[in-house]
Structures are given as C-alpha cells and as structure tokens.
Scaffold this motif. Structure first.
Motif, PDB file in Angstrom:
ATOM      1  N   LYS A 250      54.921  40.363  37.105  1.00  0.00           N
ATOM      2  CA  LYS A 250      55.428  41.274  37.967  1.00  0.00           C
ATOM      3  C   LYS A 250      55.811  42.612  37.607  1.00  0.00           C
ATOM      4  O   LYS A 250      55.469  43.718  38.232  1.00  0.00           O
ATOM      5  CB  LYS A 250      56.858  40.727  38.576  1.00  0.00           C
ATOM      6  CG  LYS A 250      56.628  39.804  39.827  1.00  0.00           C
ATOM      7  CD  LYS A 250      57.993  39.807  40.352  1.00  0.00           C
ATOM      8  CE  LYS A 250      57.674  38.481  41.646  1.00  0.00           C
ATOM      9  NZ  LYS A 250      58.773  38.337  42.455  1.00  0.00           N
ATOM     10  N   ALA A 251      56.238  42.767  36.469  1.00  0.00           N
ATOM     11  CA  ALA A 251      56.457  44.143  35.724  1.00  0.00           C
ATOM     12  C   ALA A 251      55.323  44.956  35.365  1.00  0.00           C
ATOM     13  O   ALA A 251      55.021  46.050  35.945  1.00  0.00           O
ATOM     14  CB  ALA A 251      57.163  43.730  34.297  1.00  0.00           C
ATOM     15  N   SER A 252      54.138  44.373  34.800  1.00  0.00           N
ATOM     16  CA  SER A 252      52.778  45.188  34.595  1.00  0.00           C
ATOM     17  C   SER A 252      51.686  45.310  35.698  1.00  0.00           C
ATOM     18  O   SER A 252      50.947  45.930  35.800  1.00  0.00           O
ATOM     19  CB  SER A 252      52.478  44.779  33.185  1.00  0.00           C
ATOM     20  OG  SER A 252      51.669  43.652  33.332  1.00  0.00           O
ATOM     21  N   GLY A 253      51.967  43.997  36.588  1.00  0.00           N
ATOM     22  CA  GLY A 253      51.058  44.094  37.541  1.00  0.00           C
ATOM     23  C   GLY A 253      49.639  43.222  36.952  1.00  0.00           C
ATOM     24  O   GLY A 253      48.674  43.093  37.726  1.00  0.00           O
ATOM     25  N   HIS A 254      49.783  42.867  35.894  1.00  0.00           N
ATOM     26  CA  HIS A 254      48.639  42.238  35.185  1.00  0.00           C
ATOM     27  C   HIS A 254      48.180  41.060  35.729  1.00  0.00           C
ATOM     28  O   HIS A 254      49.152  40.199  36.074  1.00  0.00           O
ATOM     29  CB  HIS A 254      48.611  42.154  33.876  1.00  0.00           C
ATOM     30  CG  HIS A 254      47.170  42.501  32.779  1.00  0.00           C
ATOM     31  ND1 HIS A 254      46.748  43.556  32.675  1.00  0.00           N
ATOM     32  CD2 HIS A 254      46.487  41.478  32.432  1.00  0.00           C
ATOM     33  CE1 HIS A 254      45.520  43.540  31.994  1.00  0.00           C
ATOM     34  NE2 HIS A 254      45.383  42.270  31.931  1.00  0.00           N
ATOM     35  N   ILE A 255      46.906  40.598  35.886  1.00  0.00           N
ATOM     36  CA  ILE A 255      46.499  39.324  36.670  1.00  0.00           C
ATOM     37  C   ILE A 255      45.743  38.353  35.577  1.00  0.00           C
ATOM     38  O   ILE A 255      44.784  38.822  34.912  1.00  0.00           O
ATOM     39  CB  ILE A 255      45.401  39.745  37.726  1.00  0.00           C
ATOM     40  CG1 ILE A 255      46.031  40.525  38.857  1.00  0.00           C
ATOM     41  CG2 ILE A 255      45.251  38.098  38.448  1.00  0.00           C
ATOM     42  CD1 ILE A 255      45.047  40.928  39.935  1.00  0.00           C
ATOM     43  N   TYR A 256      46.287  37.246  35.553  1.00  0.00           N
ATOM     44  CA  TYR A 256      45.716  36.372  34.328  1.00  0.00           C
ATOM     45  C   TYR A 256      45.227  35.026  35.026  1.00  0.00           C
ATOM     46  O   TYR A 256      45.198  34.816  36.191  1.00  0.00           O
ATOM     47  CB  TYR A 256      46.639  35.829  33.301  1.00  0.00           C
ATOM     48  CG  TYR A 256      47.396  36.812  32.462  1.00  0.00           C
ATOM     49  CD1 TYR A 256      46.685  37.376  31.193  1.00  0.00           C
ATOM     50  CD2 TYR A 256      48.258  37.511  32.868  1.00  0.00           C
ATOM     51  CE1 TYR A 256      47.161  38.495  30.560  1.00  0.00           C
ATOM     52  CE2 TYR A 256      48.819  38.393  32.128  1.00  0.00           C
ATOM     53  CZ  TYR A 256      48.349  39.125  31.197  1.00  0.00           C
ATOM     54  OH  TYR A 256      48.839  39.908  30.199  1.00  0.00           O
ATOM     55  N   HIS A 257      44.398  34.150  34.453  1.00  0.00           N
ATOM     56  CA  HIS A 257      44.230  32.963  34.919  1.00  0.00           C
ATOM     57  C   HIS A 257      44.214  31.791  33.816  1.00  0.00           C
ATOM     58  O   HIS A 257      43.722  32.087  32.779  1.00  0.00           O
ATOM     59  CB  HIS A 257      42.648  32.734  35.585  1.00  0.00           C
ATOM     60  CG  HIS A 257      42.358  31.602  36.419  1.00  0.00           C
ATOM     61  ND1 HIS A 257      41.940  30.306  35.658  1.00  0.00           N
ATOM     62  CD2 HIS A 257      42.326  31.301  37.748  1.00  0.00           C
ATOM     63  CE1 HIS A 257      41.731  29.460  36.427  1.00  0.00           C
ATOM     64  NE2 HIS A 257      42.010  29.862  37.746  1.00  0.00           N
ATOM     65  N   GLU A 258      44.874  30.786  33.959  1.00  0.00           N
ATOM     66  CA  GLU A 258      45.103  29.733  33.017  1.00  0.00           C
ATOM     67  C   GLU A 258      43.935  29.339  32.598  1.00  0.00           C
ATOM     68  O   GLU A 258      43.822  29.216  31.185  1.00  0.00           O
ATOM     69  CB  GLU A 258      45.678  28.443  33.638  1.00  0.00           C
ATOM     70  CG  GLU A 258      47.136  28.577  34.102  1.00  0.00           C
ATOM     71  CD  GLU A 258      47.633  27.347  34.599  1.00  0.00           C
ATOM     72  OE1 GLU A 258      46.986  26.478  35.009  1.00  0.00           O
ATOM     73  OE2 GLU A 258      48.885  26.848  34.244  1.00  0.00           O
ATOM     74  N   ALA A 259      42.705  29.277  33.083  1.00  0.00           N
ATOM     75  CA  ALA A 259      41.586  28.820  32.194  1.00  0.00           C
ATOM     76  C   ALA A 259      40.618  29.929  31.894  1.00  0.00           C
ATOM     77  O   ALA A 259      39.944  30.311  31.002  1.00  0.00           O
ATOM     78  CB  ALA A 259      40.676  27.824  32.950  1.00  0.00           C
ATOM     79  N   TYR A 260      40.139  30.700  33.067  1.00  0.00           N
ATOM     80  CA  TYR A 260      39.133  31.795  32.986  1.00  0.00           C
ATOM     81  C   TYR A 260      39.446  33.101  32.218  1.00  0.00           C
ATOM     82  O   TYR A 260      38.623  33.898  31.849  1.00  0.00           O
ATOM     83  CB  TYR A 260      38.669  32.309  34.376  1.00  0.00           C
ATOM     84  CG  TYR A 260      38.458  31.210  35.178  1.00  0.00           C
ATOM     85  CD1 TYR A 260      37.903  29.968  34.810  1.00  0.00           C
ATOM     86  CD2 TYR A 260      38.731  31.241  36.764  1.00  0.00           C
ATOM     87  CE1 TYR A 260      37.458  28.937  35.599  1.00  0.00           C
ATOM     88  CE2 TYR A 260      38.434  30.130  37.693  1.00  0.00           C
ATOM     89  CZ  TYR A 260      37.987  29.047  37.020  1.00  0.00           C
ATOM     90  OH  TYR A 260      37.715  28.017  37.666  1.00  0.00           O
TER      91      TYR A 260
ATOM     92  N   ASP B 101      28.133  40.120  43.862  1.00  0.00           N
ATOM     93  CA  ASP B 101      28.428  38.809  43.710  1.00  0.00           C
ATOM     94  C   ASP B 101      29.591  38.917  42.551  1.00  0.00           C
ATOM     95  O   ASP B 101      29.599  39.058  41.573  1.00  0.00           O
ATOM     96  CB  ASP B 101      27.141  38.191  42.900  1.00  0.00           C
ATOM     97  CG  ASP B 101      27.386  36.801  42.331  1.00  0.00           C
ATOM     98  OD1 ASP B 101      28.522  36.271  42.919  1.00  0.00           O
ATOM     99  OD2 ASP B 101      26.350  36.371  41.513  1.00  0.00           O
ATOM    100  N   GLY B 102      30.517  38.301  43.436  1.00  0.00           N
ATOM    101  CA  GLY B 102      31.852  38.050  42.824  1.00  0.00           C
ATOM    102  C   GLY B 102      32.022  36.839  41.945  1.00  0.00           C
ATOM    103  O   GLY B 102      33.286  36.594  41.138  1.00  0.00           O
ATOM    104  N   GLU B 103      31.123  35.915  41.848  1.00  0.00           N
ATOM    105  CA  GLU B 103      31.126  34.736  40.994  1.00  0.00           C
ATOM    106  C   GLU B 103      30.677  35.164  39.711  1.00  0.00           C
ATOM    107  O   GLU B 103      30.576  34.155  38.598  1.00  0.00           O
ATOM    108  CB  GLU B 103      30.137  33.723  41.559  1.00  0.00           C
ATOM    109  CG  GLU B 103      30.919  33.231  42.996  1.00  0.00           C
ATOM    110  CD  GLU B 103      30.074  32.008  43.323  1.00  0.00           C
ATOM    111  OE1 GLU B 103      29.619  31.148  42.642  1.00  0.00           O
ATOM    112  OE2 GLU B 103      29.890  31.555  44.747  1.00  0.00           O
ATOM    113  N   GLN B 104      30.164  36.455  39.175  1.00  0.00           N
ATOM    114  CA  GLN B 104      29.654  36.745  37.841  1.00  0.00           C
ATOM    115  C   GLN B 104      31.118  36.866  36.934  1.00  0.00           C
ATOM    116  O   GLN B 104      32.153  36.940  37.616  1.00  0.00           O
ATOM    117  CB  GLN B 104      29.173  37.961  38.033  1.00  0.00           C
ATOM    118  CG  GLN B 104      27.961  38.299  38.663  1.00  0.00           C
ATOM    119  CD  GLN B 104      27.518  39.897  38.792  1.00  0.00           C
ATOM    120  OE1 GLN B 104      26.745  40.305  38.142  1.00  0.00           O
ATOM    121  NE2 GLN B 104      28.020  40.578  39.739  1.00  0.00           N
ATOM    122  N   PRO B 105      30.855  36.896  35.654  1.00  0.00           N
ATOM    123  CA  PRO B 105      32.188  37.094  34.888  1.00  0.00           C
ATOM    124  C   PRO B 105      32.806  38.465  35.284  1.00  0.00           C
ATOM    125  O   PRO B 105      32.136  39.430  35.797  1.00  0.00           O
ATOM    126  CB  PRO B 105      31.394  37.253  33.516  1.00  0.00           C
ATOM    127  CG  PRO B 105      30.126  36.430  33.584  1.00  0.00           C
ATOM    128  CD  PRO B 105      29.666  36.404  35.026  1.00  0.00           C
TER     129      PRO B 105
END
Ligand code: AP5
Length: 220
Positions: free
Chosen positions: A133-143, A198-202
């Motif tokens: 919430k503070a930095s707005g950074h987005i993660y994914h548990e696996a990717y 193509d949003g499925e690329q890395p």
C-alpha cells in the motif's frame, strides 16, 4: 505536445505492473482509477464510502462518480503534459466523457494499448497478487516474489492481498470486463488508435513491446 495514452485490458493482465514501468520511461504520470478509488476508501472520504461497495462486489463504480474523479485528477498540474490512463475508460459513456474532457483541454487520446491474455492466465495471476500500500509496488507469490516473503523490497512494508482478489469476485470482474469494457476495443480500433500486445509474455517482454509500439506510433 501532451500525450494521453490508455492501457486497456482485463483484470490481472498487467496494466498496473506495466503502467509503473512505462510512466517513468515516458515521463508522464500514471493515473489509475482503481488506485484512486482505493486511496479514497483508505482515506474514508465520501467518494471512498460510495465506491467501496462496488469494489468489494467486483462491479463498476457508477460513471458520473468515476468521470468526476478522473476529471479532477487530470486537472492537476502534473497531467498538463499528458497521462497514462490505467483502468479508465471502462464503459462507452466513460470513453465519450474522456473525449469531451480532453477536448476542453485542447487535447485528444493519442494511443490505446490493448493488453491481452486468456482467462485461465488471469485467475492465478490475481489470486497470487500481493501489493504494498505504501509504495504501490505489485508482486506475485510465484511469478514476481519479493526477496523476503510478505515484505516489500522497496520500503519493507507488509504486503497485502486485495479484497477484490477473492475467487468469486475475480470471476465477476472478468465477466464485467467482457460485458462492459471489451466493447471499447472495437470503438478505438475503428478510430485507428488501438494496438494489441500479448500480455502473456514475461513482464520485461511486455514492456519492450509496449515501448516499441508507442515510440513508433507517436514519433513525429
Ligand atoms: P482496478 O484496480 O483498475 O483493477 P483491474 O482493472 O481489475 O485490474 P487489476 O489491478 O486487478 O489488474 P492489472 O491489469 O493492473 O494487473 P497487475 O499489473 O496488478 O479496478 C478495481 C475496481 O475499481 C473495479 O473492479 C471497479 O470496482 C473499480 N473501478 C476502477 N476503474 C473503474 C472505472 N473506470 N469505472 C468504474 N469502476 C472502476 O498484475 C496482476 C498480477 O499478475 C500481479 O501479481 C503481477 O505481479 C502479475 N503479473 C503482471 N504481469 C505479469 C506477467 N507478464 N507475467 C507474470 N505475472 C505477471
């Protein structure tokens, strides 16, 4: 010259992830309707009180409320040189309103990037998403995991799971996208503003594709 770009695409396709990378590369602010709503919910504003119920149910916030919020955001000085719009417009009425409010500023939409991915890719992306919430950074548990589980790499804050990333809400959000937002693809394609990526690329490959097309199509 001001540049107004739209990132279109279903929930979880990577709009927020890419917008953060593109905004710094292009030197224009990232304007996310979802982030603005969530900031209002967290700040317990009147707008947040109205929006919360829609966000929690995975439904679109009414057009008049959303358009007013974006109009106000685009009026701020940092948007004088353009903006990267993420999550707006999402209905035909919002698209019309955006044309009108940019025309009042002597501007127009320059490009629409349509990020695409299959629903079976979107669902696991949303269920594994964690955000700071503070930095707005987005993660994914696996990717795209943080260095330490549950902790933001940028500022050490705890990571959270968005309330609307619950499985039943995710399915509704994807359905709402197909019903109410996907028609914008044809609208912008007819105006020759839209290109697909193509949003499925890395993540890095998506950024490269977006930047290449944006630079090619906006070169004077
Ligand atoms: P909003 O916040 O706009 O959510 P959304 O459109 O549903 O999109 P998301 O933020 O869920 O996904 P994203 O495409 O940004 O993906 P991300 O980069 O995070 O809207 C939320 C709610 O607000 C709406 O439901 C509605 O109620 C309201 N609202 C907002 N705008 C509105 C409007 N205009 N009108 C009315 N109501 C409105 O990526 C997802 C995950 O995938 C992350 O974990 C990320 O790390 C991972 N990931 C990203 N890219 C990749 C990749 N290439 N490979 C592998 N993993 C990846």
């Amino acid at each position: 010259m001001a540049r107004y770009l739209i990132l279109l695409g279903p929930p979880g396709v990577g709009k927020g992830t890419q917008a953060r990378r593109l905004a710094s590369a292009l030197g224009i602010p990232h304007v996310s309707s979802g982030d603005l709503f969530r900031a209002n919910v967290d700040g317990a504003t009147e707008l947040g009180r109205v929006a919360k119920d829609y966000l929690d149910r995975g439904l679109l916030v009414p057009d008049d409320v959303t358009i007013g919020m974006i109009d106000e955001r685009l009026a701020r000085p940092d948007c004088a040189g353009g903006a990267l719009l993420d999550g707006f417009p999402r209905t035909v009425a919002q698209a019309q309103a955006l044309d009108d409010l940019l025309a009042r500023r002597g501007a127009a939409i320059d490009l629409v990037a349509d990020l695409r991915a299959r629903p079976e890719v979107l669902v696991p992306r949303l269920s594994g998403r964690r955000t700071c919430k503070a930095s707005g950074h987005i993660y994914h548990e696996a990717y795209n995991p943080p260095a330490r589980p549950g902790v933001c790499d940028v500022d050490g804050s705890p990571l959270i799971q968005r309330d609307d990333d619950r499985p039943e809400t995710v399915e509704r959000r994807i359905r709402v996208y197909l019903e109410q937002t996907a028609p914008l693809e044809a609208l912008y394609r007819a105006r020759r503003l839209l290109f697909e990526v193509d949003g499925e690329q890395p993540v890095e490959a998506v950024t490269d594709s977006l930047l290449r097309e944006i630079r090619r199509r906006t070169a004077a």
